[in-house]
Design a protein around this motif. Sequence first.
Motif, short mmCIF file in Angstrom:
data_model
loop_
_atom_site.label_atom_id
_atom_site.label_comp_id
_atom_site.label_asym_id
_atom_site.label_seq_id
_atom_site.Cartn_x
_atom_site.Cartn_y
_atom_site.Cartn_z
N TYR A 86 0.77 -1.29 -0.04
CA TYR A 86 -0.43 -0.26 -0.17
C TYR A 86 0.98 0.87 0.28
O TYR A 86 1.83 1.19 0.05
N GLN A 90 0.99 10.15 4.14
CA GLN A 90 1.28 10.50 5.71
C GLN A 90 1.50 12.78 6.30
O GLN A 90 2.42 12.62 5.44
N ARG A 130 12.02 -1.55 4.96
CA ARG A 130 12.41 -0.08 4.00
C ARG A 130 13.89 -0.37 5.39
O ARG A 130 14.13 -1.16 5.85
P1 AMP Z 1 2.02 3.49 11.00
O1 AMP Z 1 2.62 4.43 12.02
O2 AMP Z 1 2.10 2.01 11.96
O3 AMP Z 1 1.71 4.06 10.02
O4 AMP Z 1 3.62 2.83 10.04
C1 AMP Z 1 4.20 3.75 8.63
C2 AMP Z 1 4.43 2.48 7.72
O5 AMP Z 1 5.75 2.37 8.91
C3 AMP Z 1 3.88 0.54 7.80
O6 AMP Z 1 4.49 1.12 6.05
C4 AMP Z 1 4.87 -0.17 8.67
O7 AMP Z 1 4.98 -0.96 7.99
C5 AMP Z 1 5.82 0.70 8.99
N1 AMP Z 1 6.54 0.26 9.79
C6 AMP Z 1 5.97 1.15 10.83
N2 AMP Z 1 7.24 0.08 12.36
C7 AMP Z 1 7.52 -0.36 11.33
C8 AMP Z 1 9.72 -1.27 11.68
N3 AMP Z 1 9.51 -1.55 13.36
N4 AMP Z 1 9.47 -2.17 10.90
C9 AMP Z 1 9.19 -1.38 9.94
N5 AMP Z 1 8.54 -0.81 9.12
C10 AMP Z 1 7.88 -0.56 9.90
#
Ligand code: AMP
Length: 489
Positions: A86, A90, A130
Motif C-alpha cells: 500500500y 502521511q 525499508r
Molecule cells: P504506522 O505509523 O504504524 O501507520 O506505520 C507506517 C508505516 O511504517 C507502515 O508501512 C508500517 O509497516 C511501517 N513501519 C512501522 N514500524 C515499522 C518497523 N519497526 N519496521 C518496519 N516497518 C515499520
Amino acid sequence: MVTPTASDAGNNTIGWQFENTYARLPELLFSPVSPASVREPRISILNHRLADELGLDLTALSPEAAAALFAGQDLPGGSQPIAQAYAGHQYGGFTMLGDGRAILLGEHRTPSGRLVDIQFKGSGRTRFSRGGDGRAALGPMLREYVISEAMAALGIPTTRSLAVVTTGEPVYRETIRRGAILTRVAASHIRVGTFEYAARRDEATLRALADYTIARHYPELSEVPQKYLEFFREVTNRQASLVARWQLVGFIHGVMNTDNVAISGETIDYGPCAFMNAYSPKTVFSSIDHAGRYAYGNQPNIVQWNLARFAETLLPLLDPEPEKAVAVATEILEDFPAVFERYWLAGMRMKLGLQTDEAGDVDLIRSLLDWMEKSKADFTNTFRDLADGKLPTGDQDPDFQAWYSRWQERLGREGQSEAYAIMRTVNPAVIPRNQRVEEALSAAEDRDDLSVLHRLLAALASPYEARAELAEYREPPSHESNYRTFCGT
Ligand code: AMP
Ligand code: MG
C-alpha cells in the motif's frame, strides 16, 4: 532462519477456517513472506471472548502451543502469509509504504459466516520494511490491545486484538524494549492507501481491488448501475458515521494518514491515539503533530481530505471522461460535511436525552460545548454526570446554570421519562484514561505484572455501567499538559 510450518497446535484442531482470497488478487498487491523465528515466545495476553466469537477453541492449546501459534512459529493450517502493498499520504505527503512489520495469514471464516483478516504485527521484516526492523515492542502492542478492545466495548467499529505474545528478544528503540507480536483481527486491512497504491500501478489492478473490496464489504453494490460511484458514496457514509462516533466519545486517533483509513469503516492503527479529558477541540496528544493537523476538532475535516484522496484513485472507474468523473465524485465529497453533521447531531441528541428534533438543538448543544471548553470540563464525566441526574463539576457557574435550565425545559417539552435511560446507554462512564493505560503498560513491561492490565480491561469491558467499584477508573488525570503519544513504536 527456520521457516515456520503448520503443525498440530496451529492447525485446525482449534477451529481455523482459512481462505486466502486476498492472495488470489493480482500479485502486485502483496508479497509472500514468513514470520521470523523468535527465541522464546510466551503468551502475554489472550482474548478468550474474541476467540469464542471467532469460533476458535484456545482452551485446547497448551500455553507453549498457544505462544508458538501467536508468535508465528507454528502456522495455522490453510494460512498463506503475505505482506500487503500500500501507499499513503502521511501528514499530507505521498509515500510508498506496505506492511513493513505486519503479516496477513489470510482470512478466517467465522461460524456466523463472517470473513476476518488474521494479521501478525511485529513478526519480522517484509519486502516493505525499508529501514525498519519489522518488530514491535510489548508496551505499544498492549496499548493497541487495550484501546481497540475498549473501542469495541463502546460499540465503535474497530479492528480487534486476539493475542499478544512476547518474543524473548529485544527491540531497539530510544531504549531497549521487550519484543512482542500482536494478533490483529479486522474486517480487512484494505486501506485508502491500498487504492492509492493500486491506482499508481495499472487500471486492471485497481479494478480487481475495487471489485474485491465491493464484494467483501459492500456486496449489495455488486450488481448496481454505477457501482464504483455507489461504492464511493457508501465508503464516505461509513467514514462519516465512524468519525462522528469518535467525536461523540472524545476519541482522538492521532495519525489519520490515508494508510490508516480502513475501507471497511473500522477504526485502525492505535499508535498515538488517546481519549480527550478536558474538552477542547484543539486537543492533540501525538508527539509529532505540532501543527494540530489531527487535533480532535479537525478529525472530520481530515476524513473529508482523506476521502478526496480516495476519490482520486477511483476516477478512472467512475467515467471514461475525466471531467465527468471528477464532477460526480466532487458532488459526493461536498456532501460529506452534511452527512457527518447528521450523524453527529443524532448522536449528540442522544447524549442529551433528546428524542425529538427541534430547531434550537444545535444551539443548545453548542452552548454546552462552549461552556465545557471555557471551564475545561471533563468531556466524559460531564455527559455522564448529566446522564446520572447529577450536576457536573463547575455547576455553580452562572453560564452552566443558564444552560441547565434551558436543557431541563427542553427535556420537559419531550414529555418522556426515558431521557436519562437513553443517555446512560450512550455516555460512557469508563474510558481508557491515559494515566490508567500507562500504569497498566508499565506494570506489564517493567515488572511483568499483567494484573493491572486485566483489571483495567475488566473495567473497560462494560463502559456504560457506572459501578461504584469502578470510580478510580473514572477520574481524569490531575495534570496531563505534557501527556504525549507516539507513532510507529
Ligand atoms: P504506522 O505509523 O504504524 O501507520 O506505520 C507506517 C508505516 O511504517 C507502515 O508501512 C508500517 O509497516 C511501517 N513501519 C512501522 N514500524 C515499522 C518497523 N519497526 N519496521 C518496519 N516497518 C515499520
Ligand atoms: Mg498504520
